[in-house]
Write a protein that holds these residues in place. Structure first.
Motif, PDB file in Angstrom:
ATOM      1  N   ALA A   4       0.846  -1.192   0.000  1.00 57.86           N
ATOM      2  CA  ALA A   4       0.000   0.000   0.000  1.00 57.86           C
ATOM      3  C   ALA A   4       0.883   1.245   0.000  1.00 57.86           C
ATOM      4  O   ALA A   4       1.898   1.309   0.693  1.00 57.86           O
ATOM      5  N   GLY A   5       0.499   2.220  -0.814  1.00 58.16           N
ATOM      6  CA  GLY A   5       1.266   3.452  -0.928  1.00 58.16           C
ATOM      7  C   GLY A   5       2.261   3.458  -2.071  1.00 58.16           C
ATOM      8  O   GLY A   5       2.780   4.518  -2.439  1.00 58.16           O
ATOM      9  N   ARG A   6       2.524   2.298  -2.666  1.00 56.61           N
ATOM     10  CA  ARG A   6       3.494   2.209  -3.760  1.00 56.61           C
ATOM     11  C   ARG A   6       2.876   2.715  -5.066  1.00 56.61           C
ATOM     12  O   ARG A   6       1.720   2.443  -5.364  1.00 56.61           O
ATOM     13  N   ASN A   7       3.658   3.453  -5.834  1.00 55.80           N
ATOM     14  CA  ASN A   7       3.231   3.877  -7.167  1.00 55.80           C
ATOM     15  C   ASN A   7       3.517   2.770  -8.174  1.00 55.80           C
ATOM     16  O   ASN A   7       4.597   2.165  -8.147  1.00 55.80           O
ATOM     17  N   THR A  20      -1.699   4.572  -7.480  1.00 53.33           N
ATOM     18  CA  THR A  20      -1.194   4.319  -6.130  1.00 53.33           C
ATOM     19  C   THR A  20      -1.948   3.143  -5.528  1.00 53.33           C
ATOM     20  O   THR A  20      -3.178   3.079  -5.609  1.00 53.33           O
ATOM     21  N   ILE A  71      -3.789   1.147  -2.913  1.00 52.91           N
ATOM     22  CA  ILE A  71      -4.546   1.396  -1.686  1.00 52.91           C
ATOM     23  C   ILE A  71      -4.593   0.128  -0.835  1.00 52.91           C
ATOM     24  O   ILE A  71      -4.442   0.162   0.381  1.00 52.91           O
ATOM     25  N   SER A  72      -4.797  -1.003  -1.513  1.00 53.87           N
ATOM     26  CA  SER A  72      -4.837  -2.280  -0.803  1.00 53.87           C
ATOM     27  C   SER A  72      -4.318  -3.381  -1.717  1.00 53.87           C
ATOM     28  O   SER A  72      -4.599  -3.382  -2.916  1.00 53.87           O
ATOM     29  N   GLU A  79      -5.801   3.821  -6.810  1.00 52.73           N
ATOM     30  CA  GLU A  79      -6.258   5.162  -7.168  1.00 52.73           C
ATOM     31  C   GLU A  79      -5.375   5.645  -8.315  1.00 52.73           C
ATOM     32  O   GLU A  79      -4.152   5.736  -8.161  1.00 52.73           O
ATOM     33  N   GLN A 115     -11.596   4.655  -6.021  1.00 53.56           N
ATOM     34  CA  GLN A 115     -10.737   3.482  -5.868  1.00 53.56           C
ATOM     35  C   GLN A 115     -11.241   2.385  -6.793  1.00 53.56           C
ATOM     36  O   GLN A 115     -12.414   2.021  -6.752  1.00 53.56           O
TER      37      GLN A 115
END
Length: 213
Positions: free
Chosen positions: A116-119, A134, A136-137, A166, A178
């Motif tokens: 999570a948070g990775r581009n 990005t 999210i899960s 996202e 999302q």
């Protein structure tokens, strides 16, 4: 010649022979790379099909051939062009740096999982275009379909849930929706893409600082 010398000489010859056999059986890194590229034939991959750095367009294409001499991929955009282009499918010749293989959809065991948070780059739902998004899960963190899980392995079941993402610039009513994307349609964001984004942020920060002086 003494017995000891004969034994030592025999060991040296054996080591040389073993090394020679190993060199023959082990392909060079270059050959391994070529073999990997050749193996992409008839598979879908993510491809950057434009040389214009400002466009940065990525699409799902099918590999037709890999030329071992030129080290170029010949790929087919299976989506028909618009009326201005005659409605025909386009082919491109691209270097390996413009190609990113997709994960194997039926074997997630060797698939890289993006936290999570990775581009990432991902195929936008119901299109053949990839955009920056990005995570999210991750698939492992999402709720599973019990019926599907009964028919598959636990690992495959987890990945069948897909990523929740996202997409950049996908704003609806002031928020980023999302969207679920299959795990085999999500690939790493190229390093040069990250560097470009960093340069843009640095430039904006610099301009913002100047404006507030």
């Amino acid at each position: 010649m003494s017995l000891t010398s004969n034994i030592a000489d025999g060991r040296k010859k054996k080591r040389r022979r073993m090394k020679s056999d190993s060199d023959i059986s082990r392909p060079s890194p270059m050959q391994s790379h070529i073999d990997a590229c050749v193996s992409f034939k008839d598979k879908q991959v993510a491809a950057r099909v434009t040389s214009d750095a400002k466009m940065d367009e990525w699409f799902v294409v099918k590999v037709i051939n890999f030329d071992e001499k030129t080290k170029k991929f010949e790929v087919l955009d299976e989506e028909a062009g618009d009326d201005e282009e005659g409605g025909v499918q386009k082919t491109y010749k691209l270097s390996a740096s413009c190609i990113i293989p997709f994960p194997e959809r039926n074997d997630p065991s060797g698939t890289q999982e993006f936290p999570a948070g990775r581009n990432v780059l991902a195929v936008y739902p119901e299109t053949t275009a990839l955009y920056k998004a990005t995570v999210i899960s991750t698939p492992r963190k999402r709720k599973s379909d019990s019926h599907v899980c009964k028919l598959t392995s636990n690992l495959l079941c987890a990945y069948l849930r897909g990523y929740l993402l996202e997409f950049d610039d996908d704003e609806e009513d002031g928020a980023l929706p999302q969207r679920t994307v299959p795990f085999h349609k999500v690939v790493p964001l190229p390093e040069w893409h990250r560097q470009r984004d960093l340069c843009i942020k640095m430039r904006l920060n610099s301009e913002f600082g100047v404006l507030n002086m």
